[in-house]
Design a protein around this motif. Structure first.
Motif, mmCIF file in Angstrom:
data_model
loop_
_atom_site.group_PDB
_atom_site.id
_atom_site.type_symbol
_atom_site.label_atom_id
_atom_site.label_comp_id
_atom_site.label_asym_id
_atom_site.label_seq_id
_atom_site.Cartn_x
_atom_site.Cartn_y
_atom_site.Cartn_z
ATOM 1 N N THR A 169 0.692 -1.098 0.039
ATOM 2 C CA THR A 169 -0.105 -0.107 0.012
ATOM 3 C C THR A 169 0.734 1.269 0.010
ATOM 4 O O THR A 169 2.079 1.158 0.370
ATOM 5 C CB THR A 169 -0.774 0.088 1.241
ATOM 6 O OG1 THR A 169 -0.112 0.020 2.320
ATOM 7 C CG2 THR A 169 -1.900 -1.249 1.343
ATOM 8 N N MET A 205 -6.760 -4.560 -7.662
ATOM 9 C CA MET A 205 -7.294 -5.298 -6.490
ATOM 10 C C MET A 205 -6.997 -4.100 -5.365
ATOM 11 O O MET A 205 -6.013 -3.162 -5.392
ATOM 12 C CB MET A 205 -6.526 -6.486 -6.115
ATOM 13 C CG MET A 205 -5.139 -6.495 -6.249
ATOM 14 S SD MET A 205 -4.385 -8.100 -5.778
ATOM 15 C CE MET A 205 -3.211 -8.168 -7.215
ATOM 16 N N THR A 206 -7.685 -4.390 -3.997
ATOM 17 C CA THR A 206 -7.370 -3.514 -3.053
ATOM 18 C C THR A 206 -7.306 -4.600 -1.811
ATOM 19 O O THR A 206 -7.229 -5.683 -1.795
ATOM 20 C CB THR A 206 -8.784 -2.595 -2.615
ATOM 21 O OG1 THR A 206 -9.900 -3.392 -2.508
ATOM 22 C CG2 THR A 206 -8.883 -1.752 -3.861
ATOM 23 N N ARG A 207 -6.762 -4.061 -0.569
ATOM 24 C CA ARG A 207 -6.627 -4.590 0.691
ATOM 25 C C ARG A 207 -7.613 -4.121 1.707
ATOM 26 O O ARG A 207 -7.637 -3.036 1.879
ATOM 27 C CB ARG A 207 -5.354 -4.779 1.142
ATOM 28 C CG ARG A 207 -5.168 -5.585 2.306
ATOM 29 C CD ARG A 207 -3.660 -5.434 2.984
ATOM 30 N NE ARG A 207 -2.721 -5.626 1.913
ATOM 31 C CZ ARG A 207 -1.351 -5.205 2.048
ATOM 32 N NH1 ARG A 207 -1.043 -4.348 3.038
ATOM 33 N NH2 ARG A 207 -0.276 -5.460 1.284
ATOM 34 N N SER A 208 -8.454 -4.951 2.296
ATOM 35 C CA SER A 208 -9.494 -4.400 3.362
ATOM 36 C C SER A 208 -8.876 -4.564 4.498
ATOM 37 O O SER A 208 -7.982 -5.729 4.923
ATOM 38 C CB SER A 208 -10.723 -5.183 3.106
ATOM 39 O OG SER A 208 -11.224 -5.001 1.862
ATOM 40 N N VAL A 209 -8.954 -3.839 5.343
ATOM 41 C CA VAL A 209 -8.592 -3.687 6.730
ATOM 42 C C VAL A 209 -9.700 -3.341 7.614
ATOM 43 O O VAL A 209 -10.743 -2.531 7.377
ATOM 44 C CB VAL A 209 -7.607 -2.488 7.011
ATOM 45 C CG1 VAL A 209 -7.055 -2.559 8.332
ATOM 46 C CG2 VAL A 209 -6.175 -2.699 6.164
ATOM 47 N N PRO A 214 -11.221 0.070 1.933
ATOM 48 C CA PRO A 214 -9.957 -0.759 1.272
ATOM 49 C C PRO A 214 -8.970 0.268 0.841
ATOM 50 O O PRO A 214 -8.997 1.408 0.266
ATOM 51 C CB PRO A 214 -10.835 -1.277 0.254
ATOM 52 C CG PRO A 214 -12.122 -1.370 0.594
ATOM 53 C CD PRO A 214 -12.602 -0.269 1.522
ATOM 54 N N SER A 215 -7.844 -0.415 1.065
ATOM 55 C CA SER A 215 -6.525 0.488 0.317
ATOM 56 C C SER A 215 -6.069 -0.093 -0.945
ATOM 57 O O SER A 215 -6.092 -1.371 -1.194
ATOM 58 C CB SER A 215 -5.352 0.121 1.431
ATOM 59 O OG SER A 215 -5.423 0.718 2.771
ATOM 60 N N GLU A 216 -5.798 1.020 -1.790
ATOM 61 C CA GLU A 216 -5.303 0.581 -2.774
ATOM 62 C C GLU A 216 -3.895 -0.114 -2.934
ATOM 63 O O GLU A 216 -3.057 0.292 -2.115
ATOM 64 C CB GLU A 216 -5.149 2.094 -3.827
ATOM 65 C CG GLU A 216 -6.555 2.635 -3.962
ATOM 66 C CD GLU A 216 -6.306 4.007 -5.021
ATOM 67 O OE1 GLU A 216 -5.493 4.414 -4.710
ATOM 68 O OE2 GLU A 216 -7.455 4.394 -5.653
ATOM 69 N N LEU A 217 -3.576 -0.925 -3.858
ATOM 70 C CA LEU A 217 -2.499 -1.557 -3.860
ATOM 71 C C LEU A 217 -1.457 -1.310 -5.010
ATOM 72 O O LEU A 217 -2.026 -0.982 -6.052
ATOM 73 C CB LEU A 217 -2.555 -3.203 -3.949
ATOM 74 C CG LEU A 217 -3.196 -3.778 -2.631
ATOM 75 C CD1 LEU A 217 -3.548 -5.412 -2.773
ATOM 76 C CD2 LEU A 217 -2.600 -3.373 -1.201
#
Length: 237
Positions: A169, A205-209, A214-217
């Motif tokens: 990220t 894709m993104t990363r969920s926390v 969601p954070s962009e990758l």
């Protein structure tokens, strides 16, 4: 016991001794330290260069033995030339009397995701750079010079590439920059500067926390990144 290498020819008998400050990124910068010696100090991975290897091979062998990692980035920091070994050094490298030791200090960067169990792993542990335990004066200076070289070469070497996982990220990239440069950065300003370098590929894709959007990758565009490093990433921080 390691085989020893004569680098000065008949009569001189100096030996090559390697010491390496190994860094990784695990939400913070960390260094690898050996367990306490009799004086209660920790120390960095070190050893003698063997007859059948060059310096780079010696560094790779030593780091692999304690981390299980084969892919790494390392740079020579300094060479120290001493007329004779201290008592402590002679205990570390054996009882053979030495006339001269050349100690070559390196720093190395390895990815946390690639850490495996090395044959000597049980002798070492990781410590955050803001909570480094007791070191002797020589190792304090070794760390200071190693970290200083990372700071100076941040715009010229692929340092962030080897600290971060393949996918990361923007906040993780900013965290690495902030800790290396020892300064907080405004999120918007950092984003604009990094985008200005044009060295990243934004992924779909993104990363969920939990409790956060969601954070962009991103990934490094290696061709553009290494091209930029050749002349130095121009914008200062």
């Amino acid at each position: 016991m390691d085989k020893r290498v004569n680098i000065a020819g008949e009569g001189g008998k100096p030996f090559l001794h390697i010491k390496c400050v190994v860094f990784t990124w695990d939400k913070t910068l960390k260094i690898l330290l050996k367990k306490k010696d009799r004086q209660g100090c920790r120390t960095f991975p070190e050893g003698m260069v063997r007859l059948d290897e060059n310096l780079d091979e010696g560094v790779r062998r030593m780091i692999f033995s304690v981390t299980g990692v084969k892919t790494m980035f390392f740079r020579q920091v300094e060479v120290r030339d001493r007329a004779s070994a201290t008592d402590a050094e002679e205990k570390k490298i054996g009882s053979l009397p030495l006339q001269r030791i050349l100690t070559i200090n390196f720093y190395a960067i390895i990815r946390k995701e690639e850490l495996k169990k090395g044959p000597d792993e049980e002798l070492y542990s990781w410590h955050g750079i803001h909570s480094i335990p007791k070191l002797d004066n020589e190792d304090v200076e070794c760390y200071r010079k190693s970290f200083g070289k990372i700071q100076r070469n941040l715009n010229y070497d692929p340092i962030c590439y080897y600290f971060l996982p393949q996918v990361f990220t923007m906040a993780e990239l900013q965290g690495v920059y902030e800790q290396i440069l020892a300064m907080p950065m405004n999120r918007g300003n950092f984003y604009r500067k990094i985008k200005g370098y044009d060295i990243l590929n934004k992924l779909s894709m993104t990363r969920s926390v939990a409790l956060s959007r969601p954070s962009e990758l991103y990934q490094f565009n290696l061709q553009k990144y290494f091209q930029g490093l050749e002349n130095g990433l121009a914008k200062t921080w």
